[in-house]
Every structure is written in structure tokens, then in C-alpha cells.
Design a protein around this motif. Structure first.
Motif, PDB file in Angstrom:
ATOM      1  N   ILE A 296      48.901 -26.652  -8.352  1.00  0.00           N
ATOM      2  CA  ILE A 296      49.108 -27.922  -9.051  1.00  0.00           C
ATOM      3  C   ILE A 296      50.115 -27.747 -10.179  1.00  0.00           C
ATOM      4  CG2 ILE A 296      47.985 -29.588 -10.580  1.00  0.00           C
ATOM      5  CD1 ILE A 296      45.479 -29.291  -8.794  1.00  0.00           C
ATOM      6  N   SER A 297      50.005 -26.652 -10.927  1.00  0.00           N
ATOM      7  CA  SER A 297      50.934 -26.428 -12.030  1.00  0.00           C
ATOM      8  C   SER A 297      52.369 -26.266 -11.541  1.00  0.00           C
ATOM      9  CB  SER A 297      50.516 -25.183 -12.818  1.00  0.00           C
ATOM     10  OG  SER A 297      51.373 -24.980 -13.916  1.00  0.00           O
ATOM     11  N   PHE A 298      52.553 -25.646 -10.391  1.00  0.00           N
ATOM     12  CA  PHE A 298      53.889 -25.460  -9.831  1.00  0.00           C
ATOM     13  C   PHE A 298      54.357 -26.663  -9.015  1.00  0.00           C
ATOM     14  CE2 PHE A 298      53.401 -20.741 -10.390  1.00  0.00           C
ATOM     15  CZ  PHE A 298      54.558 -20.558 -11.132  1.00  0.00           C
ATOM     16  N   GLU A 302      50.561 -32.026  -2.083  1.00  0.00           N
ATOM     17  CA  GLU A 302      51.167 -33.061  -1.247  1.00  0.00           C
ATOM     18  C   GLU A 302      51.670 -34.238  -2.084  1.00  0.00           C
ATOM     19  OE1 GLU A 302      52.702 -34.388   2.222  1.00  0.00           O
ATOM     20  OE2 GLU A 302      51.539 -32.525   2.023  1.00  0.00           O
ATOM     21  N   SER A 303      50.852 -34.727  -3.004  1.00  0.00           N
ATOM     22  CA  SER A 303      51.244 -35.898  -3.790  1.00  0.00           C
ATOM     23  C   SER A 303      52.457 -35.604  -4.664  1.00  0.00           C
ATOM     24  CB  SER A 303      50.068 -36.370  -4.655  1.00  0.00           C
ATOM     25  OG  SER A 303      49.649 -35.344  -5.539  1.00  0.00           O
ATOM     26  N   SER A 304      52.512 -34.411  -5.261  1.00  0.00           N
ATOM     27  CA  SER A 304      53.654 -34.054  -6.105  1.00  0.00           C
ATOM     28  C   SER A 304      54.930 -33.955  -5.287  1.00  0.00           C
ATOM     29  CB  SER A 304      53.383 -32.727  -6.824  1.00  0.00           C
ATOM     30  OG  SER A 304      52.344 -32.851  -7.769  1.00  0.00           O
ATOM     31  N   LEU A 305      54.851 -33.321  -4.116  1.00  0.00           N
ATOM     32  CA  LEU A 305      56.036 -33.192  -3.276  1.00  0.00           C
ATOM     33  C   LEU A 305      56.552 -34.558  -2.831  1.00  0.00           C
ATOM     34  CD1 LEU A 305      55.383 -30.121  -0.938  1.00  0.00           C
ATOM     35  CD2 LEU A 305      56.951 -30.287  -2.874  1.00  0.00           C
ATOM     36  N   VAL A 316      60.643 -35.778   2.473  1.00  0.00           N
ATOM     37  CA  VAL A 316      59.601 -34.846   2.023  1.00  0.00           C
ATOM     38  C   VAL A 316      59.527 -33.627   2.937  1.00  0.00           C
ATOM     39  CG1 VAL A 316      57.711 -35.923   3.333  1.00  0.00           C
ATOM     40  CG2 VAL A 316      57.218 -34.706   1.190  1.00  0.00           C
ATOM     41  N   GLU A 317      59.894 -33.804   4.204  1.00  0.00           N
ATOM     42  CA  GLU A 317      59.869 -32.678   5.138  1.00  0.00           C
ATOM     43  C   GLU A 317      60.839 -31.583   4.705  1.00  0.00           C
ATOM     44  OE1 GLU A 317      60.262 -35.816   5.999  1.00  0.00           O
ATOM     45  OE2 GLU A 317      58.301 -36.261   6.926  1.00  0.00           O
ATOM     46  N   HIS A 318      61.973 -31.986   4.091  1.00  0.00           N
ATOM     47  CA  HIS A 318      62.951 -31.002   3.640  1.00  0.00           C
ATOM     48  C   HIS A 318      62.364 -30.132   2.527  1.00  0.00           C
ATOM     49  CE1 HIS A 318      66.792 -33.281   5.171  1.00  0.00           C
ATOM     50  NE2 HIS A 318      65.913 -33.028   6.126  1.00  0.00           N
ATOM     51  N   LEU A 319      61.629 -30.768   1.626  1.00  0.00           N
ATOM     52  CA  LEU A 319      61.005 -30.006   0.551  1.00  0.00           C
ATOM     53  C   LEU A 319      59.864 -29.149   1.088  1.00  0.00           C
ATOM     54  CD1 LEU A 319      60.874 -32.597  -2.382  1.00  0.00           C
ATOM     55  CD2 LEU A 319      62.701 -31.030  -1.728  1.00  0.00           C
ATOM     56  N   ARG A 320      59.082 -29.723   1.983  1.00  0.00           N
ATOM     57  CA  ARG A 320      57.945 -28.982   2.534  1.00  0.00           C
ATOM     58  C   ARG A 320      58.412 -27.738   3.279  1.00  0.00           C
ATOM     59  NH1 ARG A 320      54.364 -26.314   3.216  1.00  0.00           N
ATOM     60  NH2 ARG A 320      52.230 -26.756   3.887  1.00  0.00           N
TER      61      ARG A 320
END
Length: 414
Positions: A296-298, A302-305, A316-320
Motif C-alpha cells: 500500500i505504501s508503494f 489495484e485501486s492505486s494503480l 492500467v495493463e501497462h502499469l500492471r
């Protein structure tokens, strides 16, 4: 033939080694873990209250939202725009760390404003430090308020907001000879001279844009506060700070690593259970909670991404795809056990004072190694996301693509 497993050195302070040695000699973690459990809980619940003040229209609400990594249309964001000035302090908790609170204080510079009375009205003793915002020049009004805050033994940080607008105005008047670094230095020197002329000695000034956090001085503000706060509050502050620069990410990682020995000792003595595959005894439920908290801190949830992807106009797939570690919601007991088994295959190298106690310290060593590897991997994920999303907003002087491998820390361990 498989290569020899790489050893991971466990680095501890003399005080930590002394505590653990006593524990290993007794053959039980119960006494140490019971004492340290309270310490660990206090770290997770340290309160930090930040007073944010300034004249109307300087961007207090936007600053508060930016620090909490919220946009104006996000749930829980402070209202911005043409809103009535609040007459009393309004608290805004961090969405991930409820004990970190930014207070939108009543505006200064209103008719009949007096700095001394203002501090009584807001109950100055309630806050850990203050941020004074100005969107143009600093005046004797800001200096007077800072004077009374200093008399109340409170640290003060002067923030010049909307510096992106200042630079654009200068650019328009100097289309051919515009130099951003020189323009910033001139703005900074003007702020210093204005405050010194009003009686402020060595003012701490930061030039920021609430909409371009990773540029200008916002990362520097974060680093300065981290250094100035006491150890416990700096830990809470740093975990709550948005991931806006590689240096801050490395300091966040270092803050976590400072406390791994504490987490490991508590996990091995508090409601511990046996993991038969590797003869390790530890509290797997506690480790699940800790790993989720690190994620969560980093920003590895899922919600943060999804929020980052939405605001950065990135799929979001690119970040994931950049994330090699599990997200917070994916961490369960079975996965933690697997991580412990992997850690046990790479024997950690204990400090020499504890080598003879290694049989008793096996559980501690394996848990520590697992946590250290997990934090290292998460930091790498966070760096890759920062490069992908905020490359165009990176602070001056950061590497184009390099991800730091060495933690930068000047803080003592607990």
C-alpha cells in the motif's frame, strides 16, 4: 549443477544484536517480542498533524490534496476553487494512513488579522509543524506569523505555490532567452530576500507546483521534512508521502528496512505457528498484514494503480505489466509461506555475534530475509512505474532510466 545459494547479510545495530542475543540464549522470543510488539504498534499508529495556512487563493486545498495523492474529483478531496474560507481548522486524513492529518487552517491576511490571536484560535500546540503558502511574494504578514510560530517552538516551511504559472509568465516575456534554472533561482532569491527583510533568519523556502509534483521543490520538501521530524513521526510521514521521485522512493524503502528486525522479532514470538517444510516458527497472519502494508505504501494495490493510470492517461495493463511483486489484495497465507520457503533456500548471514546462536535464530533469519527481499522487489516495481508515468515531470538531476539500487539514509535505527 545448481549454483551455490547467495547469502543475504543481515545488518543490525549493536543494540538490536544485544537484544536478540539475550533472546537466543534464553531459547525464546516471548520476552522480547512482547516488549517489541508495543513498539511496533506505536510506529503504526503515530499521529502527525500538519497545519497548512496562507492567504485566500494561494492553493491550500490543492496542496493538501496533492500531498495526499488525491485529485479534486477524488473521494475525500478538499474542495477547491471559489469556496468560502473556513473559519475553523478543517482536518483531512490521509486516505491510506488515517493518523497522518493535514489541517486546512483559516486564511490569514483577512481584516483585523493578528498573528498572536490567530495562534490562540487554531490552538497552535496541536500541530507538529506548519506550512505557510504564498502564490506570489512573501510579506511581513508571513514573517510575523512565522515569528510567533517559532516562539511556540514550531517548525515553519515557506512554500511558494503556482511556480509553474510564474515560469510561464516569465517565458512569455523572454521567449528567446528563457532559462528555467535561472528563473527558478531568481524566484527563490526574491523569496529569501523578502523574508529576511521582514526579519526571518534562514527561511526554508520551497518552490512547487501542486499539479506537477515531481518537478521543482516538492520532492525536496518531502526529504527536508523527513530529516527534520523525530524518528517516529518521520516514519509515518515518509510512508504517507506520494511516490514522486526516485530519491523519496529509496528513503521510503530505507525506512521500511530500518524496522525489519523489529517486525521479524515480533513475528517469531507473537502467536507463532510452525511451518513444517522449513522448520520455521512465525506468525504468518502478521506477515500477511505487514506485506500488504508495504504494498500500500508503494502504491502497489489495484485501486492505486487504476487511479494512477487514469490520471496519467495510461492503460492500467501497462502499469500492471511493470509490477513483478504481488499486489496488496493478492497476498495470502499460502503465498507468504511460499516466500518463506524461498527465503530459507538462501541462508541469511547473521552478524558474527549471533552466529553461534544461529539454530535458535533460524526463524528470525528466514523471516528477515523474506521481508528484505520483498521490500527490495517492491521498491523496484515502484521505480519502474515512476519512470513510466512521470518521466516528463521528473525533478532536475534524476537519471533518465536508472533505478537506484542503494538505499540513501542518514537516520539512526530504532
Amino acid at each position: 549443477m545448481a549454483g551455490k545459494a547467495k547469502e543475504s547479510r543481515i545488518t543490525l545495530t549493536e543494540a538490536q544484536i544485544k537484544d536478540l542475543k539475550k533472546t537466543f540464549e534464553k531459547g525464546s522470543y516471548s520476552e522480547l517480542s512482547g516488549r517489541l510488539e508495543e513498539t511496533l504498534a506505536s510506529l503504526e499508529n503515530i499521529c502527525l498533524d500538519v497545519g497548512v495556512t496562507g492567504e485566500p487563493g494561494v492553493g491550500k486545498s490543492t496542496f493538501i490534496n496533492a500531498f495526499r495523492d488525491l485529485h479534486e474529483d477524488d473521494e475525500g478531496a478538499a474542495p477547491t476553487g471559489n469556496v468560502a474560507s473556513n473559519k475553523n481548522p478543517v482536518p483531512y486524513s490521509h486516505p491510506k494512513y488515517a493518523h497522518v492529518i493535514l489541517w486546512d487552517l483559516p486564511s490569514i491576511g483577512t481584516p483585523n488579522f493578528h498573528a498572536k490571536d490567530y495562534l490562540e484560535d487554531i490552538q497552535v500546540s496541536h500541530y507538529d509543524f506548519f506550512v505557510i503558502l504564498a502564490s506570489s511574494q512573501f510579506t511581513p504578514l508571513h514573517a510575523s506569523l512565522a515569528h510567533y510560530l517559532k516562539k511556540s517552538d514550531k517548525d515553519v516551511y515557506f512554500v511558494r505555490s503556482k511556480v509553474d504559472e510564474d515560469l510561464e509568465a516569465i517565458r512569455q516575456t523572454q521567449p528567446a532567452g528563457f532559462n528555467e534554472a535561472a528563473a527558478l533561482e531568481k524566484l527563490r532569491e526574491e523569496c529569501v530576500q523578502d523574508l529576511k527583510a521582514a526579519g526571518v533568519k534562514s527561511p526554508k523556502i520551497f518552490l512547487i507546483s501542486n499539479f506537477l509534483l515531481s518537478r521543482y521543490d516538492f520532492p525536496l520538501l518531502g526529504e527536508t521534512l523527513w530529516k527534520d521530524l523525530d524518528l517516529q513521526r518521520s516514519h509515518s510521514f515518509l510512508l504517507a508521502t506520494p511516490n514522486i521521485s526516485h530519491r523519496l522512493l529509496e528513503k521510503k524503502k530505507a525506512a521500511m528496512i530500518e524496522h525489519l528486525w523489529l517486525v521479524s522479532a515480533v513475528a517469531c514470538g507473537l502467536q507463532a505457528e510452525s511451518i513444517h517444510e522449513i522448520s520455521v516458527i512465525c506468525n504468518v497472519d502478521l506477515l500477511v498484514k505487514m506485506l500488504q502494508g508495504y504494498c500500500i505504501s508503494f502504491g502497489l494495490e489495484e485501486s492505486s494503480l487504476r487511479k494512477v493510470a487514469d490520471h496519467a492517461a495510461q492503460p492500467v495493463e501497462h502499469l500492471r505489466s511493470l509490477v513483478k511483486s504481488p499486489l496488496a489484495n493478492e497476498i495470502a497465507k499460502e503465498q507468504v509461506v511460499e516466500l518463506l520457503i524461498q527465503a530459507a533456500s538462501k541462508p541469511p548471514k547473521l552478524p558474527k555475534e549471533l552466529v553461534t546462536m544461529a539454530s535458535m535464530g533460524l526463524s528470525f533469519a528466514v523471516v528477515y530475509n523474506m521481508l528484505k527481499t520483498f521490500v527490495d522487489n517492491m521498491a523496484g516495481d515502484a521505480h519502474r512505474i515512476l519512470v513510466k508515468v512521470f518521466m516528463s515531470q521528473k525533478p532536475r538531476g534524476e537519471s533518465e532510466i536508472e533505478i537506484p539500487n542503494v538505499s540513501e539514509t542518514e537516520r539512526p535505527s530504532l
